[in-house]
Scaffold this motif. Structure first.
Motif, PDB file in Angstrom:
ATOM      1  N   GLN A 102      -9.626  -6.179  15.091  1.00 32.35           N
ATOM      2  CA  GLN A 102      -8.526  -5.387  14.533  1.00 32.35           C
ATOM      3  C   GLN A 102      -7.586  -4.868  15.617  1.00 32.35           C
ATOM      4  O   GLN A 102      -6.377  -4.740  15.391  1.00 32.35           O
ATOM      5  CB  GLN A 102      -9.093  -4.214  13.730  1.00 32.35           C
ATOM      6  N   THR A 108       0.213  -5.035  11.759  1.00 34.71           N
ATOM      7  CA  THR A 108       0.941  -5.802  10.755  1.00 34.71           C
ATOM      8  C   THR A 108       0.357  -7.195  10.552  1.00 34.71           C
ATOM      9  O   THR A 108       0.685  -7.864   9.579  1.00 34.71           O
ATOM     10  CB  THR A 108       2.425  -5.929  11.144  1.00 34.71           C
ATOM     11  N   ASP A 109      -0.523  -7.620  11.468  1.00 38.68           N
ATOM     12  CA  ASP A 109      -1.170  -8.937  11.365  1.00 38.68           C
ATOM     13  C   ASP A 109      -2.653  -8.802  11.054  1.00 38.68           C
ATOM     14  O   ASP A 109      -3.455  -9.675  11.407  1.00 38.68           O
ATOM     15  CB  ASP A 109      -1.003  -9.716  12.677  1.00 38.68           C
ATOM     16  N   ILE A 110      -3.029  -7.721  10.388  1.00 33.44           N
ATOM     17  CA  ILE A 110      -4.448  -7.456  10.139  1.00 33.44           C
ATOM     18  C   ILE A 110      -5.103  -8.557   9.310  1.00 33.44           C
ATOM     19  O   ILE A 110      -6.306  -8.795   9.396  1.00 33.44           O
ATOM     20  CB  ILE A 110      -4.632  -6.091   9.454  1.00 33.44           C
ATOM     21  N   SER A 111      -4.327  -9.249   8.491  1.00 35.22           N
ATOM     22  CA  SER A 111      -4.878 -10.323   7.668  1.00 35.22           C
ATOM     23  C   SER A 111      -5.382 -11.486   8.521  1.00 35.22           C
ATOM     24  O   SER A 111      -6.145 -12.325   8.053  1.00 35.22           O
ATOM     25  CB  SER A 111      -3.824 -10.840   6.678  1.00 35.22           C
ATOM     26  N   GLU A 153     -10.142  -3.083   2.665  1.00 36.89           N
ATOM     27  CA  GLU A 153      -9.425  -4.124   3.397  1.00 36.89           C
ATOM     28  C   GLU A 153      -8.267  -4.667   2.562  1.00 36.89           C
ATOM     29  O   GLU A 153      -7.162  -4.898   3.071  1.00 36.89           O
ATOM     30  CB  GLU A 153     -10.404  -5.244   3.772  1.00 36.89           C
ATOM     31  N   LYS A 154      -8.502  -4.827   1.265  1.00 38.22           N
ATOM     32  CA  LYS A 154      -7.452  -5.310   0.368  1.00 38.22           C
ATOM     33  C   LYS A 154      -6.334  -4.272   0.225  1.00 38.22           C
ATOM     34  O   LYS A 154      -5.150  -4.628   0.195  1.00 38.22           O
ATOM     35  CB  LYS A 154      -8.039  -5.637  -1.000  1.00 38.22           C
ATOM     36  N   ASP A 157      -4.299  -4.267   3.461  1.00 37.31           N
ATOM     37  CA  ASP A 157      -3.480  -5.473   3.524  1.00 37.31           C
ATOM     38  C   ASP A 157      -2.279  -5.372   2.580  1.00 37.31           C
ATOM     39  O   ASP A 157      -1.159  -5.760   2.931  1.00 37.31           O
ATOM     40  CB  ASP A 157      -4.329  -6.696   3.170  1.00 37.31           C
ATOM     41  N   TYR A 158      -2.506  -4.818   1.392  1.00 37.26           N
ATOM     42  CA  TYR A 158      -1.421  -4.660   0.421  1.00 37.26           C
ATOM     43  C   TYR A 158      -0.348  -3.719   0.954  1.00 37.26           C
ATOM     44  O   TYR A 158       0.842  -4.020   0.874  1.00 37.26           O
ATOM     45  CB  TYR A 158      -1.969  -4.113  -0.899  1.00 37.26           C
ATOM     46  N   LYS A 161       1.747  -5.229   3.771  1.00 36.62           N
ATOM     47  CA  LYS A 161       2.714  -6.223   3.291  1.00 36.62           C
ATOM     48  C   LYS A 161       3.833  -5.594   2.461  1.00 36.62           C
ATOM     49  O   LYS A 161       4.820  -6.267   2.149  1.00 36.62           O
ATOM     50  CB  LYS A 161       1.995  -7.290   2.469  1.00 36.62           C
TER      51      LYS A 161
END
Length: 288
Positions: A102, A108-111, A153-154, A157-158, A161
């Motif tokens: 992480q 911003t690139d955690i995905s 995590e979801k 990420d949401y 984005k």
């Protein structure tokens, strides 16, 4: 390259606007210019206030999710002690890899980092075979925590984005530009007028700087992200880790925080290739 502080940006902006105010003296106070200035200022104020409030809410949601994630990871570490030293060591290693991943990637690139490492942790803990009733109960708690981690995590990420649309940025910058143009257009050239125009222009620029940092999730990053990550490593009995670039950019001052006085060693990740190419990474332990 060192990250430029928002205060330095503001200082540079003020000097630039002050020089421009001395050079540009239109002294046009016609009714038309006043109407344009009033209308554009009103619209700019509404949009920038809404945008900053929205970005603050987004950042707070991300911070809250990370707090819950840290608590869940710490709980997993302590619960794993029920299954013996081998499981503890492997669990700590999986959590360590997740946290390092992480940090290696931008938020911003955690995905690109979190899902895979979280999956590794999940698969490992899921395969643990309990031998006693106590271990079975602990295994159920671990599985519940893993499900919560997936949800967090979801959510993170949401929110990451959820970015400002291009047309919103265009609207803000066009209205801000019109306000600046009108301010310089009505500048009379007196000392009072020059400084007022410079101050107002700098205030407008400051709002844009704040919005940009909130959008990029770098607003007060040191306190809520980097320092928190270091403390979590220490709570997990791990040597804290940071990518070298964070230290080069001076995004954190390790000696600034009294609560980190027990921090004596740090793992520093070095990358031979430009971000986001992490191949060839090496980790060096340094004394502080």
């Amino acid at each position: 390259m060192r990250k430029i502080s928002i205060y330095i940006k503001l200082g540079i902006a003020f000097v630039v606007f002050l020089l421009l105010a001395f050079l540009i003296k239109r002294n046009d106070t016609s009714e038309f210019v006043k109407i344009i200035l009033s209308a554009s200022s009103f619209l700019f104020g509404i949009i920038i206030a809404f945008s900053i409030a929205n970005r603050h809410a987004r950042l707070n949601a991300i911070k809250e999710s990370f707090k819950k994630q840290d608590a869940a990871l710490l709980s997993l570490y302590f619960l794993s002690k029920t299954f013996g030293k081998a499981i503890i060591a492997k669990t700590k290693n999986k959590i360590d890899r997740l946290l390092i991943s992480q940090l290696d990637y931008k938020l911003t690139d955690i995905s690109m980092s979190a899902p895979q490492k979280l999956k590794e942790l999940y698969l490992f803990l899921e395969k643990i075979v309990p031998k006693t009733e106590v271990q079975r109960e602990v295994k159920e708690k671990i599985l519940d925590l893993l499900e919560e981690l997936e949800e967090m995590e979801k959510e993170i990420d949401y929110e990451i984005k959820n970015r400002i649309e291009t047309y919103e940025w265009v609207s803000v910058y066009i209205l801000g530009g019109i306000v600046l143009l009108c301010l310089f257009w009505i500048n009379t050239g007196t000392i009072t007028s020059v400084f007022l125009v410079a101050f107002l222009s700098s205030a407008l620029a400051l709002l844009l700087f704040v919005l940009q940092e909130l959008e990029n999730l770098t607003w007060q990053e040191e306190s809520w992200a980097l320092r928190t990550a270091i403390k979590l490593f220490m709570e997990l009995d791990l040597i804290p880790y940071l990518p070298e670039q964070i230290l080069i950019e001076q995004r954190i001052n390790l000696k600034k925080f009294a609560e980190l006085k027990e921090l004596t060693r740090m793992r520093i990740g070095k990358f031979p290739y430009p971000y986001p190419n992490l191949r060839g990474k090496t980790v060096k332990i340094v004394k502080l």
